[in-house]
Enzyme design. Sequence first.
Site, PDB file in Angstrom:
ATOM      1  N   HIS A 101      33.572  38.762  35.727  1.00 15.25           N
ATOM      2  CA  HIS A 101      33.939  40.586  36.210  1.00 15.25           C
ATOM      3  C   HIS A 101      32.966  40.865  34.740  1.00 15.25           C
ATOM      4  O   HIS A 101      33.392  42.055  34.603  1.00 15.25           O
ATOM      5  CB  HIS A 101      35.963  40.629  35.802  1.00 15.25           C
ATOM      6  CG  HIS A 101      36.373  40.413  36.984  1.00 15.25           C
ATOM      7  ND1 HIS A 101      36.772  38.908  37.621  1.00 15.25           N
ATOM      8  CD2 HIS A 101      36.218  41.305  38.124  1.00 15.25           C
ATOM      9  CE1 HIS A 101      37.196  39.340  38.349  1.00 15.25           C
ATOM     10  NE2 HIS A 101      37.349  39.940  38.920  1.00 15.25           N
TER      11      HIS A 101
ATOM     12  N   GLU B 238      39.255  37.918  51.356  1.00 14.56           N
ATOM     13  CA  GLU B 238      38.514  37.175  49.946  1.00 14.56           C
ATOM     14  C   GLU B 238      38.866  35.815  49.959  1.00 14.56           C
ATOM     15  O   GLU B 238      38.434  35.104  48.719  1.00 14.56           O
ATOM     16  CB  GLU B 238      38.571  37.807  48.660  1.00 14.56           C
ATOM     17  CG  GLU B 238      40.058  38.006  48.496  1.00 14.56           C
ATOM     18  CD  GLU B 238      40.179  39.007  46.965  1.00 14.56           C
ATOM     19  OE1 GLU B 238      38.526  38.514  46.026  1.00 14.56           O
ATOM     20  OE2 GLU B 238      41.443  39.699  47.101  1.00 14.56           O
TER      21      GLU B 238
HETATM   22  C1  PEP Z   1      36.057  40.683  45.171  1.00 13.93           C
HETATM   23  O1  PEP Z   1      36.288  39.150  45.325  1.00 13.93           O
HETATM   24  O2  PEP Z   1      34.688  40.705  45.526  1.00 13.93           O
HETATM   25  C2  PEP Z   1      36.154  41.452  44.404  1.00 13.93           C
HETATM   26  C3  PEP Z   1      35.845  42.874  45.017  1.00 13.93           C
HETATM   27  O3  PEP Z   1      37.146  41.445  43.848  1.00 13.93           O
HETATM   28  P1  PEP Z   1      36.967  40.953  41.890  1.00 13.93           P
HETATM   29  O4  PEP Z   1      35.406  41.054  42.242  1.00 13.93           O
HETATM   30  O5  PEP Z   1      37.998  42.055  41.612  1.00 13.93           O
HETATM   31  O6  PEP Z   1      37.401  39.803  41.906  1.00 13.93           O
HETATM   32 MG    MG Z   2      38.411  39.151  44.158  1.00 12.12          MG
END
Ligand code: PEP
Ligand code: MG
Length: 568
Positions: free
Chosen positions: A188, A429
């Site tokens: 992130h 996911e």
């Molecule tokens: C993902 O997991 O691809 C997603 C878009 O969510 P995040 O990156 O916030 O976990």
């Molecule tokens: Mg995600």
Amino acid sequence: MSVTGVVVSSGIAFGQALHLNLHQQKIDYRLIPQSDIADEKKALEKAFNQQKLYLNQCLKQLEQESEHFELIEADLMILEDEDLVEEIADTISKLQISAAVAIERIFSHQASELAQLEDPYLANRAQDVLSLASRLIARLNGAQHLDLSQLKEDTIIFAHDLTPAEFAMLPRRHITGLVLETGGMTSHTAILARSAGIPALLSCQYDTAEIANGTEIVLDGMQGQVFIAPLTEVRNQLSELKRLDEQRKQQLLTLKDLPVQTLDGHQISLLANVGSLNEISHLADVGADGIGLFRTEFMLMNTQTLPDEKTQYHFYCDSLHLMAGKVFTIRTLDVGADKEIPCLPTIIEDNPALGLRGIRYSLANPELFKTQVKAILRAANHGPIRLMFPMINQIEELDVLFDYIEECKISLLDEEKGFGELSYGIVVETPAAVLNLESMLTRLDFISIGTNDLTQYTMAADRTNPALTGQYPSLSPAVLTLVNATITLAKKYNVSVSLCGELASDPKVAPLLVGMGIDELSVNPCALLEVKSALRNIQYQTCLAIAKHGLKLTRIEELNLYIYGQDK
Ligand code: PEP
Ligand code: MG
């Protein structure tokens, strides 16, 4: 001299090196000799004074209404408490322990008392007390904290690690680049750096001693190199590259208002992933068709208090206003794993990525979920909203969530507050979500594939671990097979399918995804125009052929070569 790293946010940056050693928390628990007690007390006083000075400087820099203001003032109040300093000093002499051990002991005790309080505001302060202790311990260990008042020059930050919350706290104005020792492509912090347009290299191995603070640095976020005190020749070369990069970005801006369609007219919806109102207000600059993923947890990263229903309602109304009727997809809080939220109690787990995260956190804290849903339902009275849930594995989870949503509607009716209807979706996911998808599709209006986590959970490879993410990328046969299965099922049930993982932000991969049948791509705003350009310059027939061939490839290396040619 230069070091290499993995580019997670591209661009060229010039600036002075500044080391951020936020995590130097080594503690020596051995008893200290009587003769060291006086020195430990002096060190304690110095650490307190340094931290006070630093926080006072921060206060001077921040606007009164900033979210950090209160947090800093609360920390200062603790640091100015003379009884507390005395208690720590007494503990050092009585127990013959170092200042670090005494701070840890007394602050932990205070934090656990706070955590037991009924008042959620005070209970949340427990975490702040612990972070203040760790900052003081880092000071005792000689760590430098970022002094906001000294950041007058363009600066390239060097750090072992930076959490998304720490990134959110950085004063952006003078930060031109980021060099971290850890972190993966889809971590992130990487996503935040990309959306802030700050060139960043992660997974860099460097010797801190060889890069003094203030050293001139050029970060080549194209080739993945950091030049330390570069030769004039290198400097000039990279300045020319930076100029060309900026020129390219200017050219891309001419695409802003053009439709997203292939040369033969196949239309795709190109949406943006965002995490703040500020980012939403800049979406018009890149001509996004809407928002495909609003990571609502990001707006909690630099605030100390949890926004109540009214605050959230206003926030969503402001966002709707900015979106002016375009697609607006909100994801309910996705807390946990690498997204620690300062205003929520931290959960200590052995495997946080496999723990109480995403929708599990909401199911365990229904009031938190319902407050958010009520705010969103009320905002939906003013414009269309799509709501999606993260980390869904199975239909039982949806059953509970839809019950909660009905309860929210009933209580809004009781409170005589108006609300609107929402469209519902999930982020696909986990492999379980793909395997269980058929049972859930009849309940859903849309789905969005989150390839960042889908890759992590399919490969059992921590997305923040640079040693693994290179080896197990999203562009791999296993992940593409799951993406393809998801698209096929969504089409069967006539449910629209989007892809919001970072894979969609790669202009070389976007044609493959379109060829696989994706209806919408939701991308990092900084990549939006590049993706648009790639799609506007290709035939849909070619996308179909790329997908057909790409899905047959069984090796990551082959896929890489096929999609990127020699240039990766
Ligand atoms: C993902 O997991 O691809 C997603 C878009 O969510 P995040 O990156 O916030 O976990
Ligand atoms: Mg995600």
